[in-house]
Design a protein around this motif. Structure first.
Motif, mmCIF file in Angstrom:
data_model
loop_
_atom_site.group_PDB
_atom_site.id
_atom_site.type_symbol
_atom_site.label_atom_id
_atom_site.label_comp_id
_atom_site.label_asym_id
_atom_site.label_seq_id
_atom_site.Cartn_x
_atom_site.Cartn_y
_atom_site.Cartn_z
ATOM 1 N N GLN A 66 -7.039 3.558 5.105
ATOM 2 C CA GLN A 66 -7.545 2.500 5.847
ATOM 3 C C GLN A 66 -7.657 2.456 7.213
ATOM 4 O O GLN A 66 -8.242 1.865 7.833
ATOM 5 C CB GLN A 66 -6.825 1.225 5.179
ATOM 6 C CG GLN A 66 -7.151 0.900 3.512
ATOM 7 C CD GLN A 66 -8.494 0.895 3.327
ATOM 8 O OE1 GLN A 66 -9.372 0.140 4.083
ATOM 9 N NE2 GLN A 66 -9.141 1.568 2.171
ATOM 10 N N ARG A 67 -6.674 2.871 7.894
ATOM 11 C CA ARG A 67 -6.565 3.098 9.133
ATOM 12 C C ARG A 67 -7.602 3.978 9.902
ATOM 13 O O ARG A 67 -7.685 4.074 11.034
ATOM 14 C CB ARG A 67 -4.923 3.413 9.758
ATOM 15 C CG ARG A 67 -4.190 2.289 9.550
ATOM 16 C CD ARG A 67 -2.814 2.379 9.697
ATOM 17 N NE ARG A 67 -1.796 1.170 9.443
ATOM 18 C CZ ARG A 67 -0.508 1.251 9.241
ATOM 19 N NH1 ARG A 67 0.075 2.596 9.342
ATOM 20 N NH2 ARG A 67 0.140 0.385 8.995
ATOM 21 N N GLU A 96 -2.767 5.236 1.018
ATOM 22 C CA GLU A 96 -3.851 4.121 1.308
ATOM 23 C C GLU A 96 -3.777 3.465 2.892
ATOM 24 O O GLU A 96 -4.575 3.281 3.398
ATOM 25 C CB GLU A 96 -3.351 2.855 0.273
ATOM 26 C CG GLU A 96 -3.645 3.257 -0.907
ATOM 27 C CD GLU A 96 -3.141 2.138 -2.240
ATOM 28 O OE1 GLU A 96 -3.819 1.845 -3.121
ATOM 29 O OE2 GLU A 96 -2.017 1.652 -1.815
ATOM 30 N N LYS A 97 -2.469 3.292 3.085
ATOM 31 C CA LYS A 97 -2.404 3.257 4.746
ATOM 32 C C LYS A 97 -3.151 3.900 5.521
ATOM 33 O O LYS A 97 -3.807 3.541 6.407
ATOM 34 C CB LYS A 97 -0.961 2.908 5.183
ATOM 35 C CG LYS A 97 -0.219 1.805 4.547
ATOM 36 C CD LYS A 97 1.220 1.894 4.865
ATOM 37 C CE LYS A 97 2.090 1.135 3.874
ATOM 38 N NZ LYS A 97 3.573 0.894 4.287
ATOM 39 N N GLY A 157 0.635 10.663 10.303
ATOM 40 C CA GLY A 157 -0.340 9.404 10.717
ATOM 41 C C GLY A 157 -1.534 9.873 10.904
ATOM 42 O O GLY A 157 -2.501 9.227 10.836
ATOM 43 N N GLN A 201 0.874 -1.213 0.019
ATOM 44 C CA GLN A 201 -0.096 0.103 0.078
ATOM 45 C C GLN A 201 0.758 1.246 -0.179
ATOM 46 O O GLN A 201 1.918 1.236 0.371
ATOM 47 C CB GLN A 201 -0.832 -0.127 1.464
ATOM 48 C CG GLN A 201 -1.954 -1.243 1.142
ATOM 49 C CD GLN A 201 -2.758 -0.950 2.657
ATOM 50 O OE1 GLN A 201 -2.414 -0.706 3.548
ATOM 51 N NE2 GLN A 201 -4.183 -0.693 2.222
ATOM 52 N N THR A 202 0.259 2.364 -0.605
ATOM 53 C CA THR A 202 1.076 3.780 -0.491
ATOM 54 C C THR A 202 0.648 4.251 0.950
ATOM 55 O O THR A 202 -0.092 3.672 1.733
ATOM 56 C CB THR A 202 0.418 4.499 -1.693
ATOM 57 O OG1 THR A 202 -0.810 4.732 -1.207
ATOM 58 C CG2 THR A 202 0.653 4.212 -3.033
ATOM 59 N N LEU A 203 1.461 5.366 1.409
ATOM 60 C CA LEU A 203 1.218 5.904 2.457
ATOM 61 C C LEU A 203 -0.229 6.292 2.487
ATOM 62 O O LEU A 203 -0.973 6.176 3.444
ATOM 63 C CB LEU A 203 2.284 7.104 2.757
ATOM 64 C CG LEU A 203 2.112 8.157 3.946
ATOM 65 C CD1 LEU A 203 2.320 7.050 5.241
ATOM 66 C CD2 LEU A 203 2.948 9.196 3.861
#
Length: 185
Positions: A12-13, A8-9, A122, A4-6
């Motif tokens: 999703q989180r 996408e991560k 994040g 996953q790309t950053l």
């Protein structure tokens, strides 16, 4: 598992719930508000009788209507002054941290989040209009939202997305912009 790309991560989180037709509800870690796009959102909160979900996740600053030369005379434009005063009153009423005109931390939304440690890697960060453009440089998922989205985030700390022709990470305003562009508006 597929790499996953950053983006996408982070996306999703932060998904709280998946809806119909590819829509998703995202948890929002930080909402940044300023004097121009927030008054209607706060008024909507009052009219509906809703309270802020997490006041500590919201940070406010005067942005557009701040004198750039001298503050000795205050804000001379009556509408600009009213917007700044309304922001301060809304922050007091809803118990939101505000970097007001007399606060040394006051600055533009593009800068205060990272500068004050309110934008961190994040996180999901939203702000009315396009004031989130610099926050992505700090590995945050930053989105510009409309006034109704600001109100929704104030009440729920969540923001919805929709599936559109520009990819799975577009927002409602992306779809509108795409339609306006196709009509050459």
């Amino acid at each position: 598992m597929k790499p996953q790309t950053l983006l996408e991560k982070l996306w999703q989180r932060h998904v709280v719930r998946e809806g119909d037709a590819g829509s998703e509800l995202l948890y929002i870690d930080r909402l940044l508000v300023y004097e121009v796009t927030s008054p209607r959102a706060f008024e909507g909160m009052r009219l509906s009788g809703r309270r802020l979900w997490r006041p500590q996740s919201v940070l406010a600053t005067c942005d557009h209507n701040v004198p750039t030369t001298s503050r000795a005379l205050g804000i001379t434009d009556p509408l600009a002054r009213l917007q700044v005063e309304t922001l301060s009153q809304n922050c007091a009423d809803f118990k939101i941290t505000e970097f007001g005109l007399d606060d040394r931390r006051q600055g533009i939304v593009h800068v205060i989040g990272p500068e004050q440690g309110a934008t961190l890697p994040g996180m999901t960060v939203v702000c009315g209009d396009s004031h989130t453009s610099t926050h992505g440089a700090f590995a945050a998922l930053a989105l510009g939202v409309g006034t109704s989205d600001v109100e929704h985030v104030l009440a729920t700390n969540a923001c919805s997305s929709i599936e559109c022709n520009r990819g799975p990470f577009c927002r409602c305003n992306d779809t509108v912009r795409s339609q306006c562009n196709s009509l050459r508006l």
